[in-house]
Design an enzyme around this catalytic site. Structure first.
Site, PDB file in Angstrom:
ATOM      1  N   SER B 133       0.840  -1.197   0.000  1.00 49.94           N
ATOM      2  CA  SER B 133       0.000   0.000   0.000  1.00 49.94           C
ATOM      3  C   SER B 133       0.883   1.259   0.000  1.00 49.94           C
ATOM      4  O   SER B 133       1.619   1.470  -0.958  1.00 49.94           O
ATOM      5  CB  SER B 133      -0.967  -0.055   1.182  1.00 49.94           C
ATOM      6  OG  SER B 133      -1.955   0.933   1.061  1.00 49.94           O
ATOM      7  N   HIS B 175      -4.134  -0.856  -4.350  1.00 52.64           N
ATOM      8  CA  HIS B 175      -5.582  -1.094  -4.173  1.00 52.64           C
ATOM      9  C   HIS B 175      -6.287  -0.813  -5.501  1.00 52.64           C
ATOM     10  O   HIS B 175      -7.345  -0.166  -5.529  1.00 52.64           O
ATOM     11  CB  HIS B 175      -6.168  -0.189  -3.082  1.00 52.64           C
ATOM     12  CG  HIS B 175      -5.530  -0.314  -1.738  1.00 52.64           C
ATOM     13  ND1 HIS B 175      -5.875  -1.307  -0.836  1.00 52.64           N
ATOM     14  CD2 HIS B 175      -4.566   0.420  -1.123  1.00 52.64           C
ATOM     15  CE1 HIS B 175      -5.153  -1.167   0.274  1.00 52.64           C
ATOM     16  NE2 HIS B 175      -4.355  -0.128   0.129  1.00 52.64           N
ATOM     17  N   GLU B 202      -5.141  -5.507  -4.657  1.00 58.04           N
ATOM     18  CA  GLU B 202      -4.946  -5.989  -3.278  1.00 58.04           C
ATOM     19  C   GLU B 202      -4.550  -7.463  -3.275  1.00 58.04           C
ATOM     20  O   GLU B 202      -4.903  -8.216  -4.179  1.00 58.04           O
ATOM     21  CB  GLU B 202      -6.235  -5.779  -2.480  1.00 58.04           C
ATOM     22  CG  GLU B 202      -6.526  -4.295  -2.291  1.00 58.04           C
ATOM     23  CD  GLU B 202      -7.756  -4.028  -1.427  1.00 58.04           C
ATOM     24  OE1 GLU B 202      -8.472  -4.981  -1.074  1.00 58.04           O
ATOM     25  OE2 GLU B 202      -7.989  -2.843  -1.117  1.00 58.04           O
TER      26      GLU B 202
END
Lengths: 288, 288
Positions: B133, B175, B202
């Site tokens: 992330s 994401h 993800e």
């Protein structure tokens, strides 16, 4: 050969949820393409579950923008759609408009019937054929009738059904950005790379001239997905798996863009930027 | 010149929300790349608002998969990040892992400090650098730190911030399918066409070798957006307007795909399908 050149053919393909109560820019354009004050429009509410409401709303907006008359053609079965009287109503029209709803209903009732053929002939003789949402999808030769949301193309996530074929060689999808239909359209085009995917946003339309080029109008954009040169594992991937699609060419086209769907390149931009011609030719070479 | 060839450099860039409690395939791979039973891993939880929890969770999963030791480097300010003791801890590591959270915190604290430089040197000497992330975004030279959801590229919908630059020439977004970041990444790449956009889903990672090619692993896919030949109105469009981006080349790459980020073409697929070589060369020619 006729003495006069054939009239330009026109389609107005709307991505759903177009403005009807405000300036109604797109529907106003439909009336203009149908002849303005001499527009005789046939409304086809067959796809909808709210047919009375649909007929009232479109009659109101077309009349408000100057159409001479609105008629309704609404067969419920293929037998009704073969009624020559309906075909005659369509033969009189300068514009044919198909509402949203369930595009499978349109395919079921119209494709290959007298009324369906009358729509094709209306297009060929220069009457504008328009439609929104389901009424947009049905215009392509094959249409997407199912599919997941998202940007990931997945194996067998969608289904194709035969449409009316007003515009051949393309698959039209609607509510495009709003319902995240990028992945589902890409998966179809990856599997059938000789077809071109066209996604249209809500309150947005493409105005197609002579089945050759379109101009985008409205609030959102249109998208062209071209997998002619892409590599994919679509022939082998298992159901539901994310597809490999490497080298798809994608065009995001806001209002005002004009795109050549035969050469698969931007028209307006090239005219405005002649110095960029070389790049365009490289990025989007003509169909084989 | 050294006698031995330089070691392969490795990055493991994760799109967020990777499995930690199940088979933890991606994090297990990280331990393996860090040397397996002789892995000495430095965990950097700086981006997170839950740093204790982050340290506990990653220490547990890395140890469970056989790492020899886990240390923590967690400067709160640039002054702390200039402490030579932290750089020494990183210099001992065979793997450096940056957690998720706020990537602006990582940029703020690490970029251009002794600890930040120690991460770059660790990568150069062959230690694996991983991150998820925020810890993924920070690895590119410039990173996206804001932006809307959706497939439509819009003018000035995003912001770039300088990252650590472990991988140059690319913009990493994470994401990707889950938060519909296609449009925001496309808008950045359209404006900076010399950069390549890489979006990672993800529970999915790209394993980058020698800053030259990557292989996708995990549950979702990675996406490469290439606007080198695209036409765009990005220099003129007004803020918030949908951008014209015509001719972007897009690669959707599921797990198992290997992609050459210098030549911008698929590696594995070409090796498996040598007869398709010509199409590939056409679709993704080498960088100018």
């Amino acid at each position: 050969m006729p003495d006069r050149a054939a009239p330009a053919t026109k389609l107005l393909i709307i991505g759903g949820a177009e403005d009807r109560v405000g300036k109604a820019k797109i529907l106003k354009r439909f009336v203009k393409l149908a002849g303005g004050k001499s527009a005789r429009i046939v409304i086809i509410p067959t796809a909808s579950s709210f047919q009375d409401e649909v007929v009232t709303a479109y009659t109101e907006v077309f009349t408000r923008h100057g159409a001479e008359s609105c008629a309704v053609v609404n067969p419920r079965t293929r037998i009704e759609a073969d009624d020559a009287a309906l075909a005659r109503v369509i033969a009189e029209a300068t514009g044919v408009f198909m509402s949203g709803g369930n595009q499978l209903k349109l395919a079921q009732v119209f494709a290959g019937t007298a009324a369906g053929d009358a729509i094709l002939r209306a297009h060929q003789r220069g009457a504008v054929v328009g439609g929104t949402s389901a009424g947009a999808s049905i215009q392509s030769e094959f249409m997407i009738s199912l599919g997941d949301e998202g940007i990931t193309p997945r194996q067998r996530s969608t289904q194709l059904t035969h449409g009316l074929g007003l515009l051949s060689g393309v698959i039209i999808d609607q509510h495009f950005a709003q319902r995240q239909r990028y992945g589902r359209l890409m998966s179809i085009v990856a599997s059938s790379p000789d077809l071109i995917g066209i996604g249209i946003d809500e309150d947005t339309a493409i105005e197609v001239t002579d089945s050759r080029e379109f101009t985008v109008l409205g609030r959102g954009g249109a998208y062209v997905l071209d997998c002619r040169r892409a590599l994919t594992d679509a022939p082998e991937a298992r159901t539901g798996a994310p597809l490999l699609v490497s080298g798809a060419v994608v065009h995001a086209l806001p209002a005002g863009s004009t795109f050549d769907i035969v050469k698969l390149m931007l028209v307006d931009f090239v005219e405005q930027h002649p110095d960029l011609g070389v790049s365009v030719t490289t990025a989007a070479s003509s169909r084989p």
